[in-house]
Design a protein around this motif. Structure first.
Motif, short mmCIF file in Angstrom:
data_model
loop_
_atom_site.label_atom_id
_atom_site.label_comp_id
_atom_site.label_asym_id
_atom_site.label_seq_id
_atom_site.Cartn_x
_atom_site.Cartn_y
_atom_site.Cartn_z
N PRO A 7 -9.58 14.14 49.42
CA PRO A 7 -9.05 13.45 48.25
C PRO A 7 -9.95 13.59 47.02
O PRO A 7 -9.48 13.57 45.89
N LYS A 8 -11.26 13.74 47.26
CA LYS A 8 -12.22 13.96 46.17
C LYS A 8 -13.05 15.20 46.53
O LYS A 8 -14.18 15.08 47.02
N PRO A 9 -12.51 16.38 46.31
CA PRO A 9 -13.16 17.61 46.80
C PRO A 9 -14.56 17.84 46.25
O PRO A 9 -15.44 18.32 46.98
N LEU A 10 -14.77 17.53 44.98
CA LEU A 10 -16.11 17.76 44.41
C LEU A 10 -17.14 16.83 45.04
O LEU A 10 -18.26 17.25 45.35
N LEU A 11 -16.76 15.58 45.25
CA LEU A 11 -17.67 14.63 45.89
C LEU A 11 -17.93 15.05 47.34
O LEU A 11 -19.07 15.00 47.82
N SER A 12 -16.88 15.47 48.04
CA SER A 12 -17.04 15.91 49.42
C SER A 12 -17.98 17.12 49.49
O SER A 12 -18.86 17.18 50.35
N ALA A 13 -17.77 18.07 48.58
CA ALA A 13 -18.64 19.25 48.55
C ALA A 13 -20.09 18.85 48.28
O ALA A 13 -21.01 19.39 48.91
#
Length: 211
Positions: A19-25
């Protein structure tokens, strides 16, 4: 209660993109970066940390279950784990970071406890148990969640990393197949748990919807 909030766990259980790809990355990259920092410290200390892995059936070393995936037997060991950990770890965040933390905890403990119970006498270290756990999680979660797109992702993951499943079998000197095997078991358990929790969320009925 907003019915969209009630459905959130079911929706998260079937996602293929975080849902939050940048944060997950950032979280996954940060974790791998931490492993490199720890290996740098271990190198500076003459690899003295390598003895702090899981030592099977040794009650005096139980606390090593906490940090054994953070330690590696040299830079080649770590760099070999880094790329699959980045790829599979990122894909495993598709249900959100809270779910990712829970999945990681299950895999971490399952791998460590499995090593402690049946492992060969040695200091078992490395993040490969997490890698096998994420791999197994990604391979079976779509089946448990009845999510077709997750099954498609699982097929792609299997094509890319399915060869690694041979690592759950004994016979490779110097490789903790026990950590791989029980990490994979933890991944299956985590996938089952995620799907079970999603099915427990009730579907709102017209009588329960806000006016």
């Amino acid at each position: 209660m907003d019915p969209t909030q009630v459905q959130a766990p079911k929706q998260l259980s079937k996602r293929i993109v975080p849902p939050k790809p940048l944060l997950s990355a950032a979280v996954v990259v940060g974790f791998v970066a931490l492993l490199f920092v720890i290996e740098g410290v271990d190198t500076a200390l003459g690899h003295s940390l390598d003895d702090d892995g899981v030592i099977p059936r040794d009650f005096s070393q139980w606390d090593n279950l906490i940090w054994y995936p953070l330690l590696h037997a040299g830079w080649s060991h770590l760099t070999g784990n880094a790329v699959p950990l980045l790829v599979l770890g990122f894909l495993a965040t598709s249900g959100g970071l809270k779910q990712f933390a829970q999945v990681t905890a299950v895999i971490w403990l399952a791998s460590g406890l499995g090593i402690w119970l049946v492992g060969s006498t040695a200091s078992h270290i490395g993040a490969s148990g997490l890698i096998f756990g994420y791999l197994a999680f990604l391979l079976v979660r779509g089946i448990f969640a009845r999510a077709p797109w997750q099954i498609v992702v699982a097929v792609l993951v299997f094509v890319a990393y399915g060869w690694a499943l041979w690592g759950v079998l004994p016979g490779q000197p110097g490789v903790s197949w026990e950590g791989h095997l029980f990490g994979a078991v933890g991944g299956v358990l985590a996938a089952w748990g995620v799907a079970r929790d999603a099915r427990r969320v009730p579907t709102p009925t017209p009588a329960s919807l806000p006016m």
